[in-house]
Design a protein around this motif. Structure first.
Motif, PDB file in Angstrom:
ATOM      1  N   PRO A  59       0.823  -1.219   0.000  1.00 36.32           N
ATOM      2  CA  PRO A  59       0.000   0.000   0.000  1.00 36.32           C
ATOM      3  C   PRO A  59       0.856   1.269   0.000  1.00 36.32           C
ATOM      4  N   ASN A  60       0.220   2.387  -0.271  1.00 38.43           N
ATOM      5  CA  ASN A  60       0.917   3.677  -0.246  1.00 38.43           C
ATOM      6  C   ASN A  60       1.528   3.886   1.135  1.00 38.43           C
ATOM      7  N   GLY A  61       2.734   4.401   1.107  1.00 35.11           N
ATOM      8  CA  GLY A  61       3.380   4.732   2.377  1.00 35.11           C
ATOM      9  C   GLY A  61       3.869   3.535   3.160  1.00 35.11           C
ATOM     10  N   SER A  62       3.960   2.383   2.516  1.00 35.28           N
ATOM     11  CA  SER A  62       4.367   1.190   3.269  1.00 35.28           C
ATOM     12  C   SER A  62       5.889   1.037   3.334  1.00 35.28           C
ATOM     13  N   GLY A  63       6.613   1.814   2.512  1.00 36.44           N
ATOM     14  CA  GLY A  63       8.072   1.778   2.613  1.00 36.44           C
ATOM     15  C   GLY A  63       8.780   1.233   1.385  1.00 36.44           C
ATOM     16  N   LYS A  64       8.084   1.151   0.265  1.00 39.39           N
ATOM     17  CA  LYS A  64       8.694   0.594  -0.955  1.00 39.39           C
ATOM     18  C   LYS A  64       9.796   1.515  -1.487  1.00 39.39           C
ATOM     19  N   SER A  65       9.459   2.802  -1.642  1.00 40.88           N
ATOM     20  CA  SER A  65      10.470   3.746  -2.126  1.00 40.88           C
ATOM     21  C   SER A  65      11.590   3.892  -1.103  1.00 40.88           C
ATOM     22  N   THR A  66      11.212   3.861   0.161  1.00 45.83           N
ATOM     23  CA  THR A  66      12.219   3.953   1.220  1.00 45.83           C
ATOM     24  C   THR A  66      13.252   2.841   1.061  1.00 45.83           C
TER      25      THR A  66
ATOM     26  N   LYS B 209      19.532  10.987   2.982  1.00 45.79           N
ATOM     27  CA  LYS B 209      18.567  11.438   3.983  1.00 45.79           C
ATOM     28  C   LYS B 209      18.102  10.289   4.894  1.00 45.79           C
ATOM     29  N   TYR B 210      18.434   9.057   4.523  1.00 51.33           N
ATOM     30  CA  TYR B 210      18.057   7.930   5.392  1.00 51.33           C
ATOM     31  C   TYR B 210      19.245   7.475   6.217  1.00 51.33           C
TER      32      TYR B 210
ATOM     33  N   GLN C 138      10.885   6.856  -8.831  1.00 51.43           N
ATOM     34  CA  GLN C 138       9.436   7.057  -8.921  1.00 51.43           C
ATOM     35  C   GLN C 138       9.141   8.480  -9.403  1.00 51.43           C
TER      36      GLN C 138
ATOM     37  N   GLU D  68       7.877   2.059  -9.439  1.00 52.96           N
ATOM     38  CA  GLU D  68       6.652   2.486 -10.129  1.00 52.96           C
ATOM     39  C   GLU D  68       6.928   3.037 -11.522  1.00 52.96           C
TER      40      GLU D  68
ATOM     41  N   HIS E 149       1.960  -1.003  -8.283  1.00 58.43           N
ATOM     42  CA  HIS E 149       0.654  -1.164  -7.658  1.00 58.43           C
ATOM     43  C   HIS E 149      -0.263  -2.034  -8.517  1.00 58.43           C
TER      44      HIS E 149
HETATM   45  N1  ATP Z   1      12.005  12.168   4.737  1.00 61.83           N
HETATM   46  C1  ATP Z   1      10.990  11.579   5.367  1.00 61.83           C
HETATM   47  N2  ATP Z   1      10.645  11.974   6.599  1.00 61.83           N
HETATM   48  C2  ATP Z   1       9.622  11.379   7.253  1.00 61.83           C
HETATM   49  N3  ATP Z   1       8.888  10.430   6.733  1.00 61.83           N
HETATM   50  C3  ATP Z   1       9.176   9.975   5.514  1.00 61.83           C
HETATM   51  C4  ATP Z   1      10.240  10.529   4.758  1.00 61.83           C
HETATM   52  N4  ATP Z   1      10.283   9.903   3.581  1.00 61.83           N
HETATM   53  C5  ATP Z   1       9.297   8.986   3.597  1.00 61.83           C
HETATM   54  N5  ATP Z   1       8.640   9.044   4.737  1.00 61.83           N
HETATM   55  C6  ATP Z   1       7.488   8.214   5.155  1.00 61.83           C
HETATM   56  O1  ATP Z   1       7.841   6.854   5.138  1.00 61.83           O
HETATM   57  C7  ATP Z   1       6.776   6.088   4.737  1.00 61.83           C
HETATM   58  C8  ATP Z   1       7.164   5.220   3.558  1.00 61.83           C
HETATM   59  O2  ATP Z   1       7.279   6.044   2.409  1.00 61.83           O
HETATM   60  P1  ATP Z   1       7.614   5.477   0.972  1.00 61.83           P
HETATM   61  O3  ATP Z   1       7.831   6.628   0.077  1.00 61.83           O
HETATM   62  O4  ATP Z   1       8.683   4.486   1.097  1.00 61.83           O
HETATM   63  O5  ATP Z   1       6.250   4.746   0.597  1.00 61.83           O
HETATM   64  P2  ATP Z   1       5.897   3.898  -0.676  1.00 61.83           P
HETATM   65  O6  ATP Z   1       5.640   2.525  -0.207  1.00 61.83           O
HETATM   66  O7  ATP Z   1       6.897   4.079  -1.730  1.00 61.83           O
HETATM   67  O8  ATP Z   1       4.515   4.580  -1.099  1.00 61.83           O
HETATM   68  P3  ATP Z   1       3.888   4.890  -2.562  1.00 61.83           P
HETATM   69  O9  ATP Z   1       3.231   3.625  -2.969  1.00 61.83           O
HETATM   70  O10 ATP Z   1       2.871   5.934  -2.256  1.00 61.83           O
HETATM   71  O11 ATP Z   1       4.956   5.329  -3.425  1.00 61.83           O
HETATM   72  C9  ATP Z   1       5.624   7.037   4.440  1.00 61.83           C
HETATM   73  O12 ATP Z   1       4.767   7.118   5.558  1.00 61.83           O
HETATM   74  C10 ATP Z   1       6.323   8.323   4.204  1.00 61.83           C
HETATM   75  O13 ATP Z   1       5.496   9.422   4.478  1.00 61.83           O
END
Ligand code: ATP
Ligand code: MG
Lengths: 219, 473
Positions: free
Chosen positions: A3-10, A20-21, A53, A135, A167
């Motif tokens: 799901p969105n915000g689950s941490g994939k891009s992270t 930044k991480y 992305q 994505e 997705h």
């Molecule tokens: N620099 C940051 N500071 C604080 N929170 C962050 C930061 N970058 C990402 N996040 C949070 O970490 C979580 C994971 O974000 P991420 O971008 O990895 O999601 P995602 O799985 O790629 O989502 P999407 O499908 O929407 O792309 C989210 O809640 C996001 O808001």
């Protein structure tokens, strides 16, 4: 998938070494080597590639020059212009990219789909060992998706791993995954094969959410 | 979130950190400024006509009577010690006519400056100012054939006294400002260009300027006259070696574009970071004439430079395109001035500045529309790029619009920072941090570099790269 915000891009950013991480726990190994402390460019030189992305635009930098610099850096030596031109032409054909494209500034004023196609052009030249495609399908129209995916299939070889973040199942119909993982709240909660894609496509993630909560309560 | 940008502050490399042995100077005036020094330069050494000696002496009085500018970086300005400067240095006795006659020492300097092969072929038409005087000067035969005069200012005064006397100091009189007065008193070298009616000079006229003696002021004086319907592009590029104590560079450049003429004046300067670069540049553009200043400022301790175009005739056009790069302990106070003094005139100012480390860049500009200058258009764009959190950029735009009828004056300004995300994107493609920064900065100045001849564009990109590497990463 996840799901969105689950941490994939992270996850992909961390593997690529985004400053930044901060890694608080654990290490990253690539082909048996600890790369946790390496800078993004050093990781790139090991063969890790991230298709963004949201690719950044760099005004004033022509794609041609950028790509040539990229390739020279990866190879560790200046690539001759003639050789580069030939290679570029080949890859552009693969992805059905117009000649005028390379004179433009990097992602500057690009449409969403153009940016994604440009990422895959970079990947084609880069020839990574590990490609993280975040994505890549979103923003591409139906025809473009087909072209780009067919291109990706040609780029992929036995010596290379690809992590596709998506997705939708439509991309995975072209580029067939061997493993499917679902990430939620920063953790892999389910692994499987293509059948998992079908299930997510029809049912979403709610059924997994329940099970992950169950896992937590049982622990 | 700027950690990646702030941790890499380091020592600046300076590319051209070399100097020639100083024994080779033929004549070096003693330090300091006086009526006697001015007379010595004018009468004894240069054997100038009387009117020029008088012009110089009058200018010296004006210099003494004028106060220092009370704007800009007054702190740095007030540190200049005018008594601690050589106002005249002559490096070789004779002017070289062809390349073979140019002294070996000087050739070596050109070599180390890395003047590309492509430019060397132009050397037959190059005025190279080495120290306060012109050592090498030669006019391409085809230029002579079409009646174009391209010589150093001293020769210009000797051989074309009538033209020089008619125009010298008319665009920028000694009374204009303290440094214009100083230059008028002690000027030496610079270029004199005269393009006859209707003549288009196809190749850019190029001059190289160098400063070399410690504490030596360089006061070149350039005058370009483009007769009706003619065209000329003049290019100067400068590099200076690093010295421990301060050098003063204070030039005066006067351009006159007659009816329908077009002058483009391109400068790239890269002074070592102890040089004061205080330059007055101004152009007159008559009816339907076009003047373009393309001005690149790198290095120096303090640069104060505001190329100006006075649009004096109907339909005249002025364009000023500039970049400034301020690095550690440098202040680039650069800008542009346009005076709309006639109807249907138009102007474009594009100013780009880059500040690195604690470097400071300021844009100081004036757009003035005089009464009666109806249907005028002016567009100003100032973009600043900051590389570090302690970098600084300011804009001081002034607009004085005294005519309302169909007048459009626009001003846009942006300030941006090199973003962590941009750097990460480029580094993920294998570029090191400094390579990534160079690429971003070179992209930022691309609207400027694309206006330069190829060799200069390449050189500028290299200089920016060196600057970026200066922050040891
Ligand atoms: N620099 C940051 N500071 C604080 N929170 C962050 C930061 N970058 C990402 N996040 C949070 O970490 C979580 C994971 O974000 P991420 O971008 O990895 O999601 P995602 O799985 O790629 O989502 P999407 O499908 O929407 O792309 C989210 O809640 C996001 O808001
Ligand atoms: Mg994401």
């Amino acid at each position: 998938m996840g799901p969105n915000g689950s941490g994939k891009s992270t996850l992909s950013n961390v593997i690529m070494g985004h400053p930044k991480y901060k890694i608080t726990k654990g290490k990253i190994f690539f082909k048996g080597e600890d790369i946790t402390e390496l800078s993004p460019d050093q990781r790139a030189k090991k063969g890790i590639f991230l298709a963004f992305q949201y690719p950044l635009s760099i005004p004033g930098v022509r794609i041609f020059n950028f790509l040539k610099n990229m390739l020279s850096s990866i190879r560790g030596e200046e690539i001759p212009v003639s050789e580069f031109k030939k290679l570029l032409k080949e890859k552009m054909k693969l992805l059905d990219i117009k000649q005028s494209f390379i004179k433009r500034y990097l992602n500057d004023g690009f449409s969403g789909g153009e940016k994604k196609r440009n990422e895959i052009l970079q990947m084609a030249l880069f020839e990574p060992k590990l490609a993280l495609l975040d994505e890549t399908d979103s923003g591409l129209d139906v025809t473009a998706l087909k072209t780009v995916c067919e291109g990706i299939n040609k780029i992929i070889n036995n010596d290379m791993s690809v992590i596709i973040i998506t997705h939708y199942k439509r991309m995975l119909e072209y580029v067939r995954p061997q493993f499917v993982h679902v990430i939620m709240d920063g953790k892999i909660v389910k692994s499987g094969n293509e059948e998992l894609v079908e299930k997510i496509d029809s049912q979403g993630y709610d059924w997994l959410k329940v099970s992950s909560e169950e896992i937590l309560t049982t622990v | 979130m700027n950690t990646i940008l702030t941790e890499n502050i380091g020592i600046d490399n300076y590319k051209y950190n070399f100097r020639d042995s100083e024994e080779n100077y033929v004549y070096k005036a003693k330090k300091g400024l006086s009526k006697e020094i001015v007379e010595e330069i004018s009468v004894k050494l240069k054997k100038e006509p009387k009117w020029m000696t008088e012009f110089r002496l009058k200018a010296l009085d004006i210099f003494y009577s004028k106060p220092m500018p009370n704007w800009g970086n007054t702190e740095l300005l007030n540190q200049i010690n005018f008594d601690d400067i050589h106002y005249y240095v002559k490096s070789t006795e004779k002017q070289g006519r062809d390349w073979n006659e140019v002294p070996e020492e000087i050739k070596k300097t050109f070599d180390r400056l890395g003047i590309p092969e492509a430019e060397r072929k132009f050397l037959a038409g190059v005025t190279a100012q080495y120290e306060s005087d012109v050592v090498y000067h030669s006019i391409r035969e085809d230029l002579e054939k079409i009646g174009v005069i391209f010589t150093d200012m001293d020769t210009g005064l000797r051989e074309y006294e009538d033209i020089v006397r008619k125009y010298f100091g008319t665009v920028i009189p000694p009374t204009d400002n303290k440094f214009a007065a100083l230059n008028s008193a002690v000027w030496s070298g610079g270029s004199f260009v005269y393009v006859p009616k209707g003549v288009h000079v196809e190749i850019p006229l190029q001059a190289y300027f160098r400063i070399n003696t410690e504490n030596m002021g360089q006061f070149e004086r350039t005058l370009i006259i483009a007769e009706p319907g003619s065209y000329v592009h003049y290019i100067e590029g400068c590099t200076a070696p690093t010295y421990s104590s301060d050098s003063l560079h204070s030039a005066v450049v006067e351009l006159i574009a007659m009816e329908g003429a077009k002058i483009r004046y391109t400068t790239i300067q890269n002074w070592s970071n102890n040089v004061y670069n205080l330059v007055t540049k101004r152009a007159y553009a008559y009816k339907n004439a076009t003047v373009e200043w393309v001005d690149g400022n790198l290095g120096s301790k303090l640069t104060m430079k505001y190329p100006a175009v006075y649009l004096l005739g109907e339909g005249a056009r002025g364009e000023i395109l500039s970049i400034a790069m301020a690095s550690t302990n440098q202040h680039q106070d650069a800008g542009a001035k346009i005076i709309h003094a006639a109807p249907n005139t138009s102007s474009i100012i594009t100013s780009k500045s880059i500040s690195k480390n604690n470097g400071r860049s300021s844009y100081r500009g004036l757009i003035k529309v005089l009464p009666g200058a109806t249907n005028c258009k002016s567009h100003v764009v100032c973009d600043a790029l900051l590389l570090n959190t302690n970098s600084r950029s300011d804009t001081y735009p002034t607009m004085q619009v005294e005519e309302q009828k169909d007048v459009i004056v626009e001003h846009e300004a942006t300030v941006s920072k090199v973003g962590e995300e941009q750097l990460f994107y480029l580094m993920s493609r294998g570029l090191s941090e400094s390579e990534a920064k160079s690429m971003i900065v070179n992209g930022f100045v691309e609207p400027f570099t694309k206006e330069l001849p190829m060799e200069y564009a390449v050189e500028l990109n290299k200089l920016i790269q060196l600057e970026m590497e200066g922050a040891v990463g």
